[in-house]
Design a protein around this motif. Structure first.
Motif, PDB file in Angstrom:
ATOM      1  N   SER A 152       5.286  -2.630  14.855  1.00 47.57           N
ATOM      2  CA  SER A 152       5.273  -4.083  14.749  1.00 47.57           C
ATOM      3  C   SER A 152       3.971  -4.618  15.333  1.00 47.57           C
ATOM      4  N   ALA A 153       3.663  -5.862  14.991  1.00 48.54           N
ATOM      5  CA  ALA A 153       2.442  -6.504  15.473  1.00 48.54           C
ATOM      6  C   ALA A 153       2.790  -7.788  16.195  1.00 48.54           C
ATOM      7  N   TYR A 154       1.993  -8.101  17.200  1.00 45.07           N
ATOM      8  CA  TYR A 154       2.110  -9.373  17.912  1.00 45.07           C
ATOM      9  C   TYR A 154       0.803 -10.116  17.695  1.00 45.07           C
ATOM     10  N   TRP A 155       0.893 -11.328  17.152  1.00 45.22           N
ATOM     11  CA  TRP A 155      -0.272 -12.077  16.683  1.00 45.22           C
ATOM     12  C   TRP A 155      -0.376 -13.375  17.472  1.00 45.22           C
ATOM     13  N   VAL A 156      -1.478 -13.552  18.211  1.00 47.51           N
ATOM     14  CA  VAL A 156      -1.763 -14.814  18.897  1.00 47.51           C
ATOM     15  C   VAL A 156      -2.719 -15.593  18.002  1.00 47.51           C
ATOM     16  N   ASP A 157      -2.210 -16.645  17.381  1.00 50.04           N
ATOM     17  CA  ASP A 157      -2.965 -17.289  16.310  1.00 50.04           C
ATOM     18  C   ASP A 157      -3.821 -18.445  16.805  1.00 50.04           C
TER      19      ASP A 157
ATOM     20  N   ASP B 154      -2.278 -13.958  28.518  1.00 48.28           N
ATOM     21  CA  ASP B 154      -1.855 -13.459  29.831  1.00 48.28           C
ATOM     22  C   ASP B 154      -0.444 -12.877  29.776  1.00 48.28           C
ATOM     23  N   GLU B 155       0.393 -13.413  28.892  1.00 41.66           N
ATOM     24  CA  GLU B 155       1.783 -12.962  28.798  1.00 41.66           C
ATOM     25  C   GLU B 155       1.969 -11.788  27.837  1.00 41.66           C
ATOM     26  N   LEU B 156       0.899 -11.368  27.169  1.00 45.58           N
ATOM     27  CA  LEU B 156       1.029 -10.308  26.165  1.00 45.58           C
ATOM     28  C   LEU B 156       1.625  -9.029  26.732  1.00 45.58           C
ATOM     29  N   ARG B 157       1.196  -8.653  27.936  1.00 42.74           N
ATOM     30  CA  ARG B 157       1.661  -7.368  28.471  1.00 42.74           C
ATOM     31  C   ARG B 157       3.169  -7.348  28.674  1.00 42.74           C
ATOM     32  N   ARG B 158       3.784  -8.531  28.785  1.00 43.43           N
ATOM     33  CA  ARG B 158       5.244  -8.588  28.913  1.00 43.43           C
ATOM     34  C   ARG B 158       5.933  -8.634  27.550  1.00 43.43           C
ATOM     35  N   GLU B 159       5.179  -8.936  26.501  1.00 46.64           N
ATOM     36  CA  GLU B 159       5.741  -8.986  25.152  1.00 46.64           C
ATOM     37  C   GLU B 159       5.676  -7.630  24.453  1.00 46.64           C
ATOM     38  N   ILE B 160       4.729  -6.800  24.844  1.00 44.07           N
ATOM     39  CA  ILE B 160       4.543  -5.504  24.185  1.00 44.07           C
ATOM     40  C   ILE B 160       5.702  -4.576  24.521  1.00 44.07           C
ATOM     41  N   ASP B 161       6.240  -3.922  23.500  1.00 38.44           N
ATOM     42  CA  ASP B 161       7.280  -2.921  23.733  1.00 38.44           C
ATOM     43  C   ASP B 161       6.910  -1.644  22.995  1.00 38.44           C
TER      44      ASP B 161
END
Length: 236
Positions: free
Chosen positions: A50-55, A94-101
């Motif tokens: 999956s991908a997490y996208w900060v737009d 800054d919150e990305l590291r808590r969103e990554i699984d």
């Protein structure tokens, strides 16, 4: 041509660059959305993650992504977060590291420098925030061993830290034979354009991904359930 340089001249399946871990800077001649969306969808399908996208600036719009994707269900694997100010964007990074699984195989941050150019920031504040954002993204890449695909809104002195921080710079160059992706260790020609004219429409990029379907089938797995978009102090 070295062993690392790849071409589709003898391969009916068009090749796209594989994204290594760390910051991957995509530089495009002209409009970046087609190549950006193509690399994102390709990475998600080949990795079965999956991908997490900060737009920023409306890069993550559903309709173009759906038109490019060979299977619209792949959009269920792309979670989008949107901020509308420099500080909202910074908070999301800054919150990305808590969103990554464990299923996250790609982070996407287009126009990473855009918000930090705004005039209402104090002198040098924007540059300092950008440098810190790049450091946080690089840390995510190291800790999770995943690619972070970024673009920049302009190639100038302000955005120079983006290129300096990148592990790899991938150029998508326009040629009379078709788009060509170039980096230090590869050079990929995609489909030749018909009648000698470059075609970079959404339909063109859809055909590229559709022709790679065999690769996606070989890496096939269950489609992850849809994740809601994340919005910070704003509406989509």
């Amino acid at each position: 041509m070295s062993d690392h340089i790849r071409s589709n001249r003898s391969n009916p399946i068009p090749e796209l660059p594989s994204l290594g871990s760390g910051l991957q800077l995509l530089e495009v001649d002209g409009e970046p959305r087609g190549p950006l969306h193509t690399l994102v969808v390709d990475q998600v399908l080949t990795s079965q993650g999956s991908a997490y996208w900060v737009d920023t600036g409306g890069h993550a719009t559903t309709q173009p992504l759906a038109r490019i994707a060979p299977d619209p269900r792949v959009l269920d694997r792309i979670q989008v977060a949107r901020g509308f100010t420099p500080f909202q964007h910074y908070t999301l990074i800054d919150e990305l590291r808590r969103e990554i699984d464990e299923e996250t195989t790609l982070l996407v941050v287009p126009a990473v420098d855009r918000f930090y150019r705004e005039n209402d920031l104090r002198l040098d504040e924007g540059e300092a925030l950008l440098v810190r954002v790049l450091a946080m993204l690089a840390r995510c890449g190291r800790e999770h061993d995943i690619p972070i695909l970024v673009t920049r809104s302009r190639d100038d002195e302000f955005a120079a830290p983006v290129e300096a921080s990148a592990a790899t710079t991938i150029e998508c160059q326009s040629t009379t034979q078709g788009p060509r992706f170039v980096a230090d260790e590869f050079e990929t020609l995609v489909y030749p354009a018909s009648h000698g004219q470059l075609q970079t429409t959404l339909a063109f990029w859809h055909r590229i991904l559709d022709a790679r379907e065999l690769l996606y089938e070989q890496a096939s797995g269950p489609v992850a359930p849809s994740s809601p978009e994340v919005v910070v102090d704003g509406a989509n």
